[in-house]
Design an enzyme around this catalytic site. Structure first.
Site, PDB file in Angstrom:
ATOM      1  N   ASP A   1       0.924  -1.288   0.102  1.00  0.00           N
ATOM      2  CA  ASP A   1      -0.039   0.067  -0.010  1.00  0.00           C
ATOM      3  C   ASP A   1       0.898   1.318   0.095  1.00  0.00           C
ATOM      4  O   ASP A   1       1.451   1.578   0.856  1.00  0.00           O
ATOM      5  CB  ASP A   1      -0.719   0.023   1.122  1.00  0.00           C
ATOM      6  CG  ASP A   1      -1.887   0.833   1.203  1.00  0.00           C
ATOM      7  OD1 ASP A   1      -2.163   1.733   0.066  1.00  0.00           O
ATOM      8  OD2 ASP A   1      -2.668   1.209   2.091  1.00  0.00           O
TER       9      ASP A   1
ATOM     10  N   ASP B   1      -2.769   2.474  -6.203  1.00  0.00           N
ATOM     11  CA  ASP B   1      -1.783   2.477  -5.426  1.00  0.00           C
ATOM     12  C   ASP B   1      -1.641   1.432  -4.393  1.00  0.00           C
ATOM     13  O   ASP B   1      -0.907   1.571  -3.402  1.00  0.00           O
ATOM     14  CB  ASP B   1      -1.727   4.009  -4.623  1.00  0.00           C
ATOM     15  CG  ASP B   1      -3.110   3.954  -3.826  1.00  0.00           C
ATOM     16  OD1 ASP B   1      -3.868   3.260  -3.790  1.00  0.00           O
ATOM     17  OD2 ASP B   1      -3.205   4.867  -2.778  1.00  0.00           O
ATOM     18  N   GLU B   2      -2.246   0.284  -4.757  1.00  0.00           N
ATOM     19  CA  GLU B   2      -2.052  -0.830  -3.956  1.00  0.00           C
ATOM     20  C   GLU B   2      -2.294  -2.066  -4.533  1.00  0.00           C
ATOM     21  O   GLU B   2      -2.811  -2.003  -5.827  1.00  0.00           O
ATOM     22  CB  GLU B   2      -3.160  -0.762  -2.907  1.00  0.00           C
ATOM     23  CG  GLU B   2      -4.544  -0.805  -3.038  1.00  0.00           C
ATOM     24  CD  GLU B   2      -5.430  -0.965  -2.066  1.00  0.00           C
ATOM     25  OE1 GLU B   2      -4.966  -1.589  -1.015  1.00  0.00           O
ATOM     26  OE2 GLU B   2      -6.424  -0.142  -1.890  1.00  0.00           O
TER      27      GLU B   2
END
Length: 392
Positions: free
Chosen positions: A11, A106-107
């Site tokens: 993350d 973003d993860e």
């Protein structure tokens, strides 16, 4: 004997604002807020850790963010920059395992089962991933290491920013590790479910662990059955690459209700370019253009029109978007958006859109893609954008 499954959840830390601070060192250490500007109608997309100290967080109304942090630096999102950084990060993750499931810009989940001979024990492998992201992208991330996706997701939030949390792998220790967490930490427990659980006297995950299966199923149905297993750390889902999307779309909310049709067209041109670029990056071609809009009363509406052939060309998407806009009888809009769907469906070409014509347009836009990737967002603009004329 089966190998112990090892799952990482990576993350990125305050991703949008971290990219802004990386690209503009003058922003480092300052409260950066990405989203709508003060005075506009909209919400916060991301807040740096400096801004979070003032209570600013994503999805908060920008007016409230400004009230809490009037000295914050408010920036419009630069999606091209974030997507570029995201791709580079996903490439780094693929160098550690081909089993990657990206769940947002973003993860991602990474299946690291059986990788100890290549990268060492899970903690060592996680450290190598963070180091590589830091060296190649000058960004930080947090990683959760666990025997399944559910536990890895929870763990990645434990030591933010730039932290690694390794969950116990023994069943009894997993149960004990989960027992102290609030029920809101469990996947699928939103505000309404949390309130319902509180009504039942269930506040912590430990409280949930004490409830029999039949009781939870009776009170909460299928969700209750799911919670029974999750609160014990049981999650059998595999790390899988995401399926191809059913549609690609972009939307824009006007800072004020907009009745200027030329402004609608200007926005549609920009959105069409984004949609086409994403389609090309995903190797997808849509057969239908969909126009979406919201009226001032928040009601949502859409219109659609088939394309003459499956395509990923912004000029074609925009042209058909204009045809759909001409059918909108409303005089004022709150939001407008455009997208494509029906990937892979074949149509008979009309006389204008011959293969050669489409190919010429596509080649030109791919050349623009390559320039943007090399020199960054904003290095090229259409003449129509500079003159604010929207005719093609």
């Amino acid at each position: 004997m089966d190998k112990q499954r090892v799952v990482f959840h990576i993350d990125m830390d305050a991703f949008f604002t971290s990219v802004e601070q990386r690209d503009n060192p003058g922003l480092q250490g300052k409260p950066v807020i990405v989203g709508a500007r003060p005075g506009e109608r909209g919400v916060v997309s991301a807040a740096s850790y400096e801004a979070r100290r003032f209570g600013v967080h994503s999805a908060m109304a920008v007016s409230e963010a400004y009230r809490r942090c009037p000295h914050g630096i408010f920036l419009k999102p630069r999606m091209d920059a974030y997507v570029k950084a995201s791709r580079a990060i996903m490439d780094i993750l693929r160098s550690f395992s081909p089993l990657i499931e990206q769940i947002s810009v973003d993860e991602a989940f990474l299946d690291m089962t059986g990788s100890a001979r290549l990268f060492g024990q899970p903690l060592n492998a996680a450290e190598k991933i963070l180091e590589k992201i830091r060296e190649q992208q000058s960004l930080s991330a947090s990683i959760g290491v666990a025997p399944n996706k559910f536990l890895a997701k929870i763990a990645s939030d434990y030591k933010k920013p730039n932290g690694i949390t390794v969950v116990p792998f023994a069943t009894d220790k997993i149960t004990a590790w989960l027992s102290t967490l609030p029920v809101s930490k469990i996947w699928g427990v939103g505000q309404k479910t949390k309130e319902r659980l509180y009504e039942l006297g269930i506040v912590s995950t430990g409280d949930l662990q004490k409830c029999p299966f039949d009781y939870l199923h009776k009170k909460l149905g299928k969700q209750g059955a799911s919670l029974y297993y999750l609160c014990r750390g049981v999650d059998e889902r595999n790390v899988e690459p995401p399926k191809k999307p059913k549609s690609i779309s972009r939307e824009h909310t006007f800072s004020r209700d907009c009745s200027n049709r030329e402004e609608w067209k200007t926005v549609l041109l920009s959105l069409s370019q984004d949609v086409a670029r994403q389609a090309r990056d995903s190797n997808l071609k849509g057969s239908t253009v969909v126009l979406t809009y919201r009226r001032p009363d928040f009601s949502r509406h859409s219109k659609r029109m088939p394309l003459p052939c499956p395509c990923d060309v912004s000029r074609v998407i925009y042209e058909y978007g204009l045809k759909l806009v001409s059918q909108v009888r409303d005089t004022t809009l709150r939001l407008i958006g455009i997208g494509i769907c029906d990937f892979g469906r074949d149509h008979q070409l009309n006389l204008f859109y011959q293969d050669e014509h489409i190919q010429t347009l596509q080649n030109a836009e791919k050349a623009v893609d390559n320039v943007l990737k090399k020199y960054g967002p904003g290095c090229l603009k259409r003449g129509s954008e500079n003159s604010k004329k929207n005719k093609l």
